[in-house]
Each structure stands twice: as C-alpha cells, then as structure tokens.
Design a protein around this motif. Structure first.
Motif, mmCIF file in Angstrom:
data_model
loop_
_atom_site.group_PDB
_atom_site.id
_atom_site.type_symbol
_atom_site.label_atom_id
_atom_site.label_comp_id
_atom_site.label_asym_id
_atom_site.label_seq_id
_atom_site.Cartn_x
_atom_site.Cartn_y
_atom_site.Cartn_z
ATOM 1 N N CYS A 63 0.834 -1.198 0.000
ATOM 2 C CA CYS A 63 0.000 0.000 0.000
ATOM 3 C C CYS A 63 0.873 1.254 0.000
ATOM 4 N N CYS A 66 0.106 3.374 3.771
ATOM 5 C CA CYS A 66 0.570 2.898 5.081
ATOM 6 C C CYS A 66 1.756 1.932 4.969
ATOM 7 N N HIS A 71 -3.186 -5.006 0.785
ATOM 8 C CA HIS A 71 -4.357 -4.216 0.404
ATOM 9 C C HIS A 71 -3.887 -3.066 -0.467
ATOM 10 N N CYS A 76 -7.290 1.376 2.058
ATOM 11 C CA CYS A 76 -6.450 1.539 3.242
ATOM 12 C C CYS A 76 -7.215 2.182 4.386
HETATM 13 ZN ZN LIG Z 1 -2.615 0.913 3.580
#
Ligand SMILES: [Zn+2]
Ligand SMILES: [Zn+2]
Ligand SMILES: [Zn+2]
Length: 145
Positions: A63, A66, A71, A76
């Motif tokens: 991601c 983060c 994901h 997120c």
């Molecule tokens: Zn994330």
C-alpha cells in the motif's frame, strides 16, 4: 514454434510485460493456466538464440499510504507511514538517510512473531526485506495450481 516438444497451442500463453534486471537480463512475464505452468516449470524454453529458465513471478502488493502488504491504497484504513523510515509522513516528505531506515512491516512482523526478531534496519521497499519474503511465500502456499 521453437519449442515443439512442449506441445503448446496458440493461446496457452498470454504476454503481460517484460522488464530488465541487473546484468542485462530481460524477463518476460506471461500468464498461463495451471497445466501450462507445470509444463513450463519443468522445461527450458528456446527463445531466439537463448535458452530461458522459467520461474513463478510473485510480487507482494504494498500500500502506498501505510506501506503494509495485502491491500491497496483505495482500501487503506491505516495511517500514513513512510516506506523508508516508518515515520508518519509520505515517501516524498522523508528526510531520513539510509542509516536510519526502518521497515514498518518487519517491525510488525516482530510484534506478531516475538521469537523471530528479524532485522528492521532497511526500508520497506528493500528487496531483501524478510517480511516481504514471508508474504510472497504465503502467496505461493495459498495458490492452487
Ligand atoms: Zn494501507
Ligand atoms: Zn520517512
Ligand atoms: Zn522489512
């Protein structure tokens, strides 16, 4: 046409993209079904003047917000975490030098696997990141061929 012994048919292999690694090795990523994958993994492929090795192509999706795995940015629910130093800012805003890099995924890995204690002194983009290798290994085990 160069590999008649494999009995592949037109349509068994769908070209995806190619990229170049160190030493000028070009890699071709293709999509195949389970049976074709098995054939390819157990053979070498003639391509032009080269004989090519075939391997699974596995990448961990990370991601952008983060820096965690598994994901997408859109889904997120985490906080902005720098992929280089694990600080609360974006990659662009990072002022850390490579000596202070901290991998958020390996920090978390150690939290959940207290007996392992893997190194966290690298960026979460690092190819040697052990928690990333753990994620890829999990993909491999969970994929049915
Ligand atoms: Zn994330
Ligand atoms: Zn940072
Ligand atoms: Zn790491």
């Amino acid at each position: 046409m160069q590999n008649p012994d494999l009995n592949l048919e037109r349509g068994d292999i769908a070209a995806k993209f190619s990229y170049i690694m160190k030493k000028m090795n070009r890699n071709f990523v293709v999509e195949v079904d389970a049976a074709t994958r098995k054939t390819l993994l157990h053979n070498k492929i003639k391509l032009g003047w080269q004989v090519c090795r075939i391997e699974d192509y596995l990448v961990a999706s990370r991601c952008y917000k983060c820096s965690r795995f598994n994901h997408r940015f859109r889904d997120c629910r985490g906080k902005v975490t720098c992929p280089l130093c694990a600080g609360p800012h974006t990659l662009k805003a990072c002022t850390s030098d490579s000596k202070t890099y901290t991998c958020i995924n390996c920090v978390n890995y150690n939290t959940y696997n207290p007996t392992k204690n893997i190194s966290v002194n690298h960026s979460s983009l690092d190819r040697k990141c052990l928690s990333m290798h753990a994620v890829i290994e999990k993909y491999r085990l969970n994929t049915e061929y």
